[in-house]
Design an enzyme around this catalytic site. Structure first.
Site, PDB file in Angstrom:
ATOM      1  N   ARG A  95      -5.809 -13.784   0.467  1.00 11.86           N
ATOM      2  CA  ARG A  95      -4.802 -13.246   1.378  1.00 11.86           C
ATOM      3  C   ARG A  95      -4.360 -14.268   2.422  1.00 11.86           C
ATOM      4  NH1 ARG A  95      -6.336  -7.460   0.705  1.00 11.86           N
ATOM      5  NH2 ARG A  95      -4.944  -6.121   1.867  1.00 11.86           N
ATOM      6  N   ARG A 147      -8.430   7.167   3.688  1.00  9.05           N
ATOM      7  CA  ARG A 147      -8.498   5.863   4.337  1.00  9.05           C
ATOM      8  C   ARG A 147      -7.756   5.908   5.668  1.00  9.05           C
ATOM      9  NH1 ARG A 147      -7.123   0.959   0.275  1.00  9.05           N
ATOM     10  NH2 ARG A 147      -6.581   0.032   2.280  1.00  9.05           N
TER      11      ARG A 147
HETATM   12  P1  AMP Z   1      -6.972  -3.450   0.666  1.00  6.84           P
HETATM   13  O1  AMP Z   1      -7.870  -2.420   0.068  1.00  6.84           O
HETATM   14  O2  AMP Z   1      -6.810  -4.651  -0.208  1.00  6.84           O
HETATM   15  O3  AMP Z   1      -5.654  -2.881   1.132  1.00  6.84           O
HETATM   16  O4  AMP Z   1      -7.708  -3.992   1.972  1.00  6.84           O
HETATM   17  C1  AMP Z   1      -7.989  -3.141   3.066  1.00  6.84           C
HETATM   18  C2  AMP Z   1      -8.337  -3.963   4.297  1.00  6.84           C
HETATM   19  O5  AMP Z   1      -9.502  -4.766   4.020  1.00  6.84           O
HETATM   20  C3  AMP Z   1      -7.272  -4.971   4.717  1.00  6.84           C
HETATM   21  O6  AMP Z   1      -6.272  -4.399   5.543  1.00  6.84           O
HETATM   22  C4  AMP Z   1      -8.122  -6.007   5.469  1.00  6.84           C
HETATM   23  O7  AMP Z   1      -8.490  -5.521   6.744  1.00  6.84           O
HETATM   24  C5  AMP Z   1      -9.391  -6.052   4.622  1.00  6.84           C
HETATM   25  N1  AMP Z   1      -9.295  -7.058   3.535  1.00  6.84           N
HETATM   26  C6  AMP Z   1      -9.274  -6.817   2.193  1.00  6.84           C
HETATM   27  N2  AMP Z   1      -9.190  -7.966   1.500  1.00  6.84           N
HETATM   28  C7  AMP Z   1      -9.137  -8.961   2.427  1.00  6.84           C
HETATM   29  C8  AMP Z   1      -9.014 -10.369   2.349  1.00  6.84           C
HETATM   30  N3  AMP Z   1      -8.925 -11.007   1.171  1.00  6.84           N
HETATM   31  N4  AMP Z   1      -8.983 -11.066   3.517  1.00  6.84           N
HETATM   32  C9  AMP Z   1      -9.097 -10.457   4.699  1.00  6.84           C
HETATM   33  N5  AMP Z   1      -9.183  -9.136   4.852  1.00  6.84           N
HETATM   34  C10 AMP Z   1      -9.215  -8.374   3.729  1.00  6.84           C
END
Ligand code: AMP
Length: 205
Positions: free
Chosen positions: A89, A134
């Site tokens: 990311r 969530r």
């Molecule tokens: P997601 O399920 O991919 O939408 O991720 C949910 C949350 O987890 C994001 O908004 C970030 O706070 C954190 N997160 C997930 N993947 C990453 C990553 N690769 N780098 C940093 N934060 C992450």
């Protein structure tokens, strides 16, 4: 080996599409969001620390997510390949992934970017929030922040993978099966010429 980066803004459908691809190619699905949510659910120190960022729609520090991916790669040395969902990311994460995979001798095969209109992203996230529970899918200001963080810190990876000749844009609007078909075609175009044949259901591992 096939190493796929499934890319796109929050709500683009990465998790849903990763499940289809996992079934088709028998890859290991690594979602940093899912890994972080299991840590928070288990109440580990890492999870409690990460939660402060997640609840605000901010990124968890690079060192934390890179460490998690490093552990998963080390634990799955004999895998046919990986689908990275929600990782990398940031540019620092992409550089770290290249280094980790170089150690494995199997680079990123392609980055597939699901392209979805902003209004549709917000709609999908609010819908998902009703059932997923969530916290970050329910608060419109957190959703706005996640999309803004994507634009600022994550979207530059399009150019990063573009320079490596690994960027594939996929129309992410439409029904789930329509998007899955587009993605399968794009991933197929990548695997067939190299002779790296995808696994078919029923074929031994
Ligand atoms: P997601 O399920 O991919 O939408 O991720 C949910 C949350 O987890 C994001 O908004 C970030 O706070 C954190 N997160 C997930 N993947 C990453 C990553 N690769 N780098 C940093 N934060 C992450």
């Amino acid at each position: 080996m096939l190493n796929i980066v499934l890319f796109g803004p929050p709500g683009a459908g990465k998790g849903t599409q990763a499940e289809f691809l996992t079934g088709t190619y028998r890859l290991i699905h690594l979602s940093t969001g899912d890994l972080l949510r299991s840590e928070t659910a288990a109440g580990t120190p890492l999870g409690l620390e990460a939660r402060r960022f997640m609840d605000r729609g901010e990124l968890v520090p690079d060192s934390v997510v890179i460490g998690m991916i490093r552990n998963k790669l080390a634990a799955n040395r004999d895998a046919r390949g990986f689908i990275f969902d929600g990782f990398p990311r940031t540019v620092a994460q992409a550089v770290a992934l290249d280094e980790l995979l170089e150690g494995n001798g199997t680079p990123v095969s392609g980055m597939f970017s699901l392209e979805v209109e902003r209004q549709e992203l917000v709609k999908r996230l609010l819908e998902r929030g009703k059932i997923s529970g969530r916290a970050d899918d329910r608060d419109p200001s957190v959703i706005e922040n996640r999309i803004a963080v994507y634009g600022e810190k994550t979207a530059p990876l399009i150019a990063y993978y573009g320079r490596q000749g690994k960027f594939f844009g996929i129309n992410g609007m439409g029904t789930i099966p329509e998007i899955a078909d587009r993605l399968r075609q794009a991933v197929g175009s990548l695997t067939e010429p190299s002779g790296d044949t995808p696994a078919h259901p029923g074929e031994p591992a």
